[in-house]
Structures are given as C-alpha cells and as structure tokens.
Design an enzyme around this catalytic site. Structure first.
Site, PDB file in Angstrom:
ATOM      1  CG  ASP A 191       0.590   9.309  -4.340  1.00 51.88           C
ATOM      2  OD1 ASP A 191      -0.026  10.509  -4.860  1.00 51.88           O
ATOM      3  OD2 ASP A 191       0.326   8.285  -4.673  1.00 51.88           O
ATOM      4  CG  ASP A 201      -3.550   6.796  -9.086  1.00 49.61           C
ATOM      5  OD1 ASP A 201      -1.981   6.235  -9.133  1.00 49.61           O
ATOM      6  OD2 ASP A 201      -4.436   7.319  -8.585  1.00 49.61           O
TER       7      ASP A 201
END
Length: 735
Positions: free
Chosen positions: A455, A521
C-alpha cells in the site's frame, strides 16, 4: 563516415489477430529523427514482409517553409527543439550554471533491426549526447525512451525531457482520465484545439487523477469506432502527459517525467534515462487499449488467479487471533484460495496514527505469533497474504524515534505536511531500504507469506532527501522499483499487489512488477462499473482486484443485491471484502456456488479479450470478455440509473466471430436474477430462458437484441456459446 540511412521502417505484428503496426522514421543530417507515419497494417498482411520493402523518400507530409517565421520547415522531431524551428512548448530543457542551453543535435550513429532502432545524437558544443530508442513490441505497442549523457566536466541540470509522436490532422478530439479517492479513472472528453493541453501529476505516485491514457481520435471516437492514438508514460512518480497543436506544424502527443529543479543534475559521463513513452494505435479504444493489456501479460506468467479474501472491510483494526481463525475457516468453506490480513497486525497498530515502520508482529494481538494464523491458513489449503506499507512512517513509531533523518522533509528545520498521520520514508537511502527489505524478509520467512498487499496511502509532497539535500521523487521511485525487484528475485513465488489508497498507483511500469492492482477502495458495484472500465484501459482483467463486499456498501451506503455485486466482481480477479462470519447461510450458499462457477470459467476468462460496447444510453453499460478463439463469451449488462428509454433498448455484443452462430442465455440460469428485474416487467424476453436462443453473430454485433428490463442499479451476466464448438459449453453454467 558511414552514411546513415535517411529513412528507417520499424514494424511489429499484433497478437491474437490484432492489426500490426508500422512506423516510418526519418533521420536527417541535422537535428533529431522524426516520425513520418505510424500505420495499422491489416491482419492479413505480413508486417515483416512489408518492412523489407524499400521505403519511399520522406518529406511528402512535411510542411513548406513559409515567410514570417523561420527559414526552416517546422516539422517536429521526437523531441522537438528550437534549433529545429519548433515554436511550441519546450520539450528538452537543459541548463548549466543556471543558464539554459539550446542544443542542436547531429545524428552520429544509427542501429536498427525489423522491430527497433537506436539513434545516437550529439551536440559537442553543448557537451551532451542523446540516445533515443524506438521499438514495436509483440503487442504492436510503440515504445520510445531516451538516455541523456553529460559529456563534459560541468554539471548539467535536466529540467525537462519529453518525447512525442505526431498526430494526424483528422484526430480532432482528446480523451483522458480524471478522478479522486473512491472514484478513480473516469474518462473526460474535450476538443483537440490549438495550444497545449498538459495533464501533470505532482503527487509522487501515479495518482487518483492519473491520465492513464491520453488519447487523440477522430470525431466521436469510442470503444468500437474511430481511429485513435493513445499515449502513456510508464512511470510511477511525477509525470506529464501532453497534447499540443500549433498553427504551423500540426499536433503532437507525448509525455515524460515531471522534474523538480535540481532533482536530476548530471556530472561528467553521468546519464539520465527517461521513462518509456508507450503509444498505441487502434480502430476504436477496444483495440488500442488491448495492446497495453497484452503488453502487461507479456511480462507475467500468471496461472489461474486465486479467489482472494481481504480482511479490511471485515474487521478493520479489530484484528484478533480468534476472529481471524474463524474467518479463515468460513473463507475456505466458500472456496477462497488466498487469505490476506490487512492493516493492523504489526507493532502498535490499533489506529492509523502509529506503528508504520515497525514491521514486527504485535504480541498483544497475536499471543501465539502471526505464524499460528498463517499455518492454519496454509493447512486449509489457502495462500497467506499480508498488508505492508513499506514506504511510509508514523512519527509514533520506534523507527521514527531512532531515525528521524530517514523522513523526507523540505529541509532540516521542519517536516512537511502529514497525510493520514504519516510521512514518507526516504527510500533513496541504502540503509533505509535495507531495513525495509530485512524487515519484510523476516516476516515472509517466519510466516511463509505468499502474497503482499503493498500500500501507499498518501501523496509524496515537499519531498527532499536530507541525505542528498535534493528533491527525491525520482530516486524514490527508482528505489521502490529496486526493492520490489529484489524481493521478487529473492522470493520467486511471491506475488505483490499494488495498492495506493485504492487505485492511486496504477501505471505500466508498476504493472511490469505487480501481479495485481487494487482498482479502488470503493467496492460499490455501481461505482465500480466505470472505475473498472477506466482501469481496463491498461490493466488486464485477471490482474484487477474486484471484490464482493457487504450491502449497504461501506463507502457509499448504497444497497445492492448480492447477484449484482457478484456480476461486477466476476469481470476481474475475484475476491471477497466482507465479514463472512456475519453473512446469512443463504447468501453463503449462493456465494459458494458462484465462486465455484467462477473457477470453472476463469481459465478462458483470464486469457480472453476484454471489450466494451458503444451504448448511446448513458444509463446502460455492456462489457464483455471473449475467448481468444471466439468460441465463448461472457457479457455483463448493467443499468446504472433510470433510462430515457422504457423498456431499455437493444444491446449489442462486440467481439464475436463474424459468420458464426451463438447460443445466448442467462449465465448461471435465469432464476439467479429474479431480484435484478424491474418490478414493473410483465412479460419476459423469449431468449431469457435457461435454454436460451441461437442468433447470428452479425445480428448480435451489429443490431443487437432486447435485454431483460432491469431495475436501476442492477446487473446480469449473459453467456454466448459458439454452437460450432459445443465442447466450450460442456461445463454447465446452471448452478
């Protein structure tokens, strides 16, 4: 001196029946080479034979010298300079001692083969050498990059080095992408007017607002129609993509790295290598974008993509051993093959304000160590994955307290702005990079980690290395590549997913390294329909993470049916982002059936050609995957909102093989979609039955058939089977 040929033809055949590409390059005695033409060759033509023909003399498309300008034809090279009469925005900006240089290059060497050319050019007075490499790969993608060398003992600052290709005058429209967190890669359309259209990213990563593809095309070009040319800068740091039209010499499309002042300064014999500018031609965006997807596939040897469960939306920071052991049990029961533990497993990580950089297992959460969960996951027959954010650091961490100088900062007197309560680790430092490599390796070895979700949750701004005292985005990006490459070399079976607050770092350079990307997301299927369309411009469907999540959706609070969520996730690397411990048994049963069906189909789906249909109705989307032999296709019909047409109009199915006949039927059986139908529907379409109906490919691709009337915000899957290949339908689709 050996005479350098004035004209070079570079060619490449396309994969899977795509048209080949041919490029004619003119190499003048003064100045840099220029592209005379870029052409699509018919699939029936052997492109390699075409390249053996003696090229015609160049200049037929070059402009004349006109008064009131310069006494030189304005015909831009691949990197136009003012010494070549370029009057537009500077593409090559160099300086010594703060003074800008104006190089005039002479080609000194040219080496070429059928699919590539290497041109060496020098300006001895300015003390610089420029090497330009142009090639066409197996997918028909045109690749271009440059290497600049300082030839004298006086530092050379590189402020801009941008490559370009010419655009035909018939291409009068532009398309790019824009977006933000939870809404990445939505397309924008605009006229290609005079002047400069530049899309820049200064966030130290590709960004939510990523250009993805900057496309020029003929009027009203679309997925299925119009001639189109698309450009992409393969770089994961700061970039610029541009389209420029001048009244004097036509249009250009191009790009390169966006550099801060002083970021790249070359000493004697040092070099700077630009990112690769990748350019695709196509009849419609379906063909042009397919070249990018096939190029990514050439870099990987991916088997069937394992069904993945990620724990983020299941438990967030509420991780504990008991819950995740139970979640792993249920995941295995429904058919999950990879179990990924997201953020929250490491030292001090109870919120997003602490712990980044301390990549050690937190004994308070894992009294038996993380290895106990990893062993259990492996015993269940699943792979074990783990979340890391290696480039970031919290001030509340042992790493920050021990090495405050490892944080990228504007200067020694202050930190830059925080983002998500975190800062950026200076990866250009070898000691910092070694620390990260050793920390990750220790966890990988202890737990048998098969997969890393990598990430990157904040922009990289005010990014100066306290070690070099220079802006550091360029070296930071190269360091990340080096670290990923080192891990992949040390652990050949390790797979890595690129995530950056969702889809914030998706580009062709990262796609050469990552085995999967997290598109967004936002897992809401109605938001995902266009997010995934934009992502598919360069990402193959088998590398795009598409997860089935809860309803109401955690990001949008929208409620959707399970079937609609399954249909949206089916067109990618299928996963689950859901606390299965709280899912009703009826839904678990349905989820298990569809995961099993996905596994039956993923072999051909993960190698197939992705297509999108042109639908004038803004409320409707039709997306498809067609097997490489054309014998099997799966389409998703989505109604995102209420339509001006009631009932909805006919839909077409692009990509089917001309002259063939196809059995068309609801994939999985019509009963699976009862909750998707509009409650006002009183009659069914005659083909919307389990046994389906047979239609000619011409009817399906050109005219279309009426779909079932769906309620807004619903989707169904439609299967097309070539009746001449009955073995393709041997595995029943009816669950």
């Amino acid at each position: 001196m050996t005479r350098i040929p004035s004209t070079v033809v570079i060619t490449g055949n396309g994969l899977h029946g795509m048209a080949g590409t041919s490029l004619t390059l003119h190499v003048p005695s003064e100045g840099l080479p220029r592209i005379e033409s870029m052409l699509l060759m018919p699939t029936s033509v052997n492109v390699s034979e075409h390249s053996s023909h003696t090229p015609a003399e160049t200049g037929i498309s070059g402009p004349q010298v006109i008064g009131a300008y310069l006494d030189h034809a304005q015909n831009p090279s691949v990197m136009p300079t003012q010494s070549e009469a370029w009057l537009g925005t500077p593409k090559l900006v160099l300086a010594r001692d703060g003074v800008q240089l104006f190089p005039r290059f002479t080609v000194t060497e040219l080496t070429n083969a059928q699919t590539w050319a290497h041109i060496e050019a020098v300006d001895e007075q300015c003390g610089v050498q420029l090497d330009i490499m142009i090639s066409i790969n197996e997918a028909g993608l045109i690749l271009q990059h440059a290497r600049l060398t300082n030839l004298i003992d006086n530092p050379l600052e590189v402020r801009s080095l941008l490559l370009s290709v010419p655009v035909p005058d018939s291409m009068t429209e532009l398309q790019t992408c824009t977006g933000h967190h939870l809404r990445e890669r939505h397309v924008e359309r605009m006229p290609f007017t005079s002047g400069l259209h530049a899309k820049e990213s200064w966030v130290g990563r590709t960004g939510f607002d990523s250009t993805t593809l900057l496309c020029a095309g003929t009027r009203d070009f679309s997925f299925e129609r119009g001639r189109v040319m698309c450009a992409h800068v393969a770089w994961s740091g700061n970039t610029v993509h541009f389209a420029e039209k001048t009244p004097q010499c036509g249009s250009l499309l191009g790009g390169g790295e966006a550099l801060y002042a002083g970021e790249v300064t070359l000493d004697n014999n040092e070099t700077y290598t630009s990112p690769v500018l990748e350019v695709s031609l196509g009849n419609g965006l379906n063909e042009a974008s397919a070249r990018f997807r096939e190029t990514v596939r050439l870099a990987h040897k991916l088997g069937p993509r394992p069904v993945t469960l990620n724990t983020w939306e299941a438990v967030y920071y509420g991780q504990n051993e008991t819950t995740l052991l139970e979640l792993a049990d249920v995941a295995a029961q429904v058919g999950v093959e990879r179990f990924v533990v997201d953020d929250g497993w490491f030292l001090g990580r109870r919120t997003d304000t602490a712990g980044l950089g301390d990549w050690q297992v937190d004994d308070a959460v894992w009294p038996n160590g993380l290895q106990a969960l990893a062993d259990h996951v492996h015993e269940l027959g699943m792979e074990f994955g783990l979340w890391f954010e290696p480039e970031m650091i919290n001030l509340d961490s042992e790493l920050a307290r021990s090495h405050p100088d490892w944080i990228l900062s504007p200067d020694v007197t202050r930190l830059g702005l925080s983002g998500r309560d975190q800062y950026v680790l200076d990866m250009s430092r070898l000691d910092a990079r070694n620390y990260i490599f050793n920390s990750l390796s220790a966890i990988i070895d202890d737990c048998g980690v098969d997969y890393i979700k990598w990430d990157h949750n904040r922009p990289v701004t005010e990014a100066v290395s306290l070690y070099s005292e220079r802006p550091a985005v360029h070296v930071q990006t190269e360091a990340v590549y080096e670290l990923i490459d080192a891990l992949k070399q040390h652990y050949p079976k390790l797979e890595i997913e690129s995530c950056a607050s969702g889809g914030g770092r998706i580009d062709m350079a990262m796609l050469q390294r990552a085995d999967r990307v997290w598109a967004s997301d936002c897992t809401d299927p109605m938001e995902r329909v266009d997010i995934q369309r934009g992502t598919s411009l360069i990402v193959p469907q088998e590398m795009m993470g598409t997860h089935i999540s809860a309803s109401p959706n955690h990001a949008t609070l929208r409620q959707t049916t399970l079937m609609t969520r399954i249909a949206m996730a089916f067109f990618g690397h299928l996963g689950v982002e859901w606390n299965l411990l709280q899912v009703p048994q009826e839904d678990l049963k349905k989820l298990t059936e569809w995961i099993s069906l996905y596994k039956q189909q993923r072999g051909w789906m993960h190698e197939g050609n992705l297509v999108h249909a042109d639908i004038d109705d803004a409320a409707v989307r039709v997306d498809g995957i067609v097997s490489q032999d054309g014998a099997h296709a799966l389409y998703r019909y989505t109604v995102v909102s209420s339509s001006n047409t009631y009932p909805n109009g006919a839909i077409r199915f692009p990509g089917l093989t001309a002259g063939h006949r196809y059995l068309v039927q609801p994939f999985g059986g019509a009963n699976q979609y009862l909750h998707e139908m509009s409650p006002s529907t009183r009659t069914a379409q005659p083909w919307w039955l389990d046994e389906g109906m047979v239609f000619d490919a011409a009817l399906l691709t050109q005219w279309g058939i009426r779909p079932p009337q769906l309620a807004p915000e619903h989707a169904v899957l439609i299967e097309c089977l070539d009746i001449a290949n009955p073995q393709k339908g041997a595995t029943t689709s009816h669950t």
